[in-house]
Design an enzyme around this catalytic site. Structure first.
Site, mmCIF file in Angstrom:
data_model
loop_
_atom_site.group_PDB
_atom_site.id
_atom_site.type_symbol
_atom_site.label_atom_id
_atom_site.label_comp_id
_atom_site.label_asym_id
_atom_site.label_seq_id
_atom_site.Cartn_x
_atom_site.Cartn_y
_atom_site.Cartn_z
ATOM 1 N N GLY A 46 21.402 2.636 -0.463
ATOM 2 C CA GLY A 46 20.247 3.002 -1.260
ATOM 3 C C GLY A 46 19.062 3.271 -0.558
ATOM 4 O O GLY A 46 19.038 2.919 0.888
ATOM 5 N N LEU A 90 17.748 -0.097 5.871
ATOM 6 C CA LEU A 90 17.696 1.081 6.464
ATOM 7 C C LEU A 90 16.558 1.072 7.570
ATOM 8 O O LEU A 90 16.069 1.650 8.592
ATOM 9 C CB LEU A 90 17.886 2.327 5.872
ATOM 10 C CG LEU A 90 19.232 2.412 5.331
ATOM 11 C CD1 LEU A 90 19.280 3.659 4.587
ATOM 12 C CD2 LEU A 90 20.245 2.647 6.265
ATOM 13 N N HIS A 131 16.958 -4.762 -4.844
ATOM 14 C CA HIS A 131 16.453 -4.362 -3.188
ATOM 15 C C HIS A 131 15.669 -3.245 -3.264
ATOM 16 O O HIS A 131 14.515 -3.096 -2.744
ATOM 17 C CB HIS A 131 17.715 -4.245 -2.282
ATOM 18 C CG HIS A 131 17.479 -4.060 -0.865
ATOM 19 N ND1 HIS A 131 17.378 -4.972 0.148
ATOM 20 C CD2 HIS A 131 16.935 -3.113 -0.321
ATOM 21 C CE1 HIS A 131 17.112 -4.406 1.323
ATOM 22 N NE2 HIS A 131 16.340 -3.091 1.011
ATOM 23 N N GLU A 132 16.036 -1.863 -3.913
ATOM 24 C CA GLU A 132 15.310 -0.864 -3.797
ATOM 25 C C GLU A 132 13.905 -0.998 -4.866
ATOM 26 O O GLU A 132 13.075 -0.440 -4.479
ATOM 27 C CB GLU A 132 16.301 0.284 -4.486
ATOM 28 C CG GLU A 132 17.475 0.500 -3.620
ATOM 29 C CD GLU A 132 17.169 0.527 -2.084
ATOM 30 O OE1 GLU A 132 16.174 1.111 -1.643
ATOM 31 O OE2 GLU A 132 18.049 0.046 -1.434
HETATM 32 ZN ZN LIG Z 1 15.794 -1.630 2.134
#
Ligand SMILES: [Zn+2]
Length: 186
Positions: A46, A90, A131-132
């Site tokens: 994601g 990320l 989460h996104e």
């Molecule tokens: Zn993240």
């Protein structure tokens, strides 16, 4: 298409509220294509617009081939039952932590053609969507951790962050991509 630099923890853009999209332009379509390319190169599942320094309310996900572009997404309902599982991000490479979230959610969003759609998701896809969507409101998975666990995660990050001058992660020469991670990053 091109790979975009990823903003890491410390860049204020990760804490900003995004702006709803009111028109899907060619420029936005190109952004989405670049976000997918960046996410795949980073071995993520994601990626949200603030992670590439943008303020549009957009994220992309691909969980085991379940691939979505979510524009102006909203969680319309979530289960009262929760589950705890390890997450990574990320934008915070090499840092992981357990996060408790609703087990399943229903998300409403626009797709890349501006059409309304809904996704009902549990397990990893449900977690990834939450989460996104958090990213689109300036929220990070660290915010859910206990004080002690967050402190140890931030200590770990303090040792990592110097690899990313200016809070920018260039995937082309990223040290953390040289080894495979056992975890999924979002
Ligand atoms: Zn993240």
């Amino acid at each position: 298409m091109s790979v975009l630099p990823i903003r890491v923890l410390g860049d204020p853009v990760l804490r900003e509220e995004t702006k709803p999209v009111d028109e899907i332009t060619d420029e936005l379509r190109a952004l989405v294509a670049n976000m997918f390319e960046t996410m795949y190169l980073a071995k993520g599942i994601g990626l949200a617009a603030p992670q590439v320094g943008r303020t549009e309310r957009i994220a992309v996900v691909d969980v085991d081939g379940q691939k979505f572009t979510i524009i102006n997404p909203e969680i319309v309902s979530s289960s009262s039952k929760t589950a705890k599982s390890e997450e990574g991000c990320l934008s915070i490479p090499d840092v992981y932590g357990d996060v408790e979230r609703p087990m399943s959610v229903k998300v409403r969003a626009l797709d890349i053609d501006g059409r309304d759609f809904e996704i009902e998701a549990d397990e990893l896809l449900g977690r990834c969507l939450q989460h996104e969507i958090d990213h689109l409101h300036g929220k990070l998975f660290l915010d859910y951790m206990s004080v002690l666990k967050r402190r140890s995660a931030l200590n770990k990050w303090a040792k990592e962050k110097d690899k990313y001058p200016g809070f920018i992660r260039h995937l082309e020469d990223d040290p953390s991509l040289e080894h495979e991670h056992p975890d999924e990053e979002l």
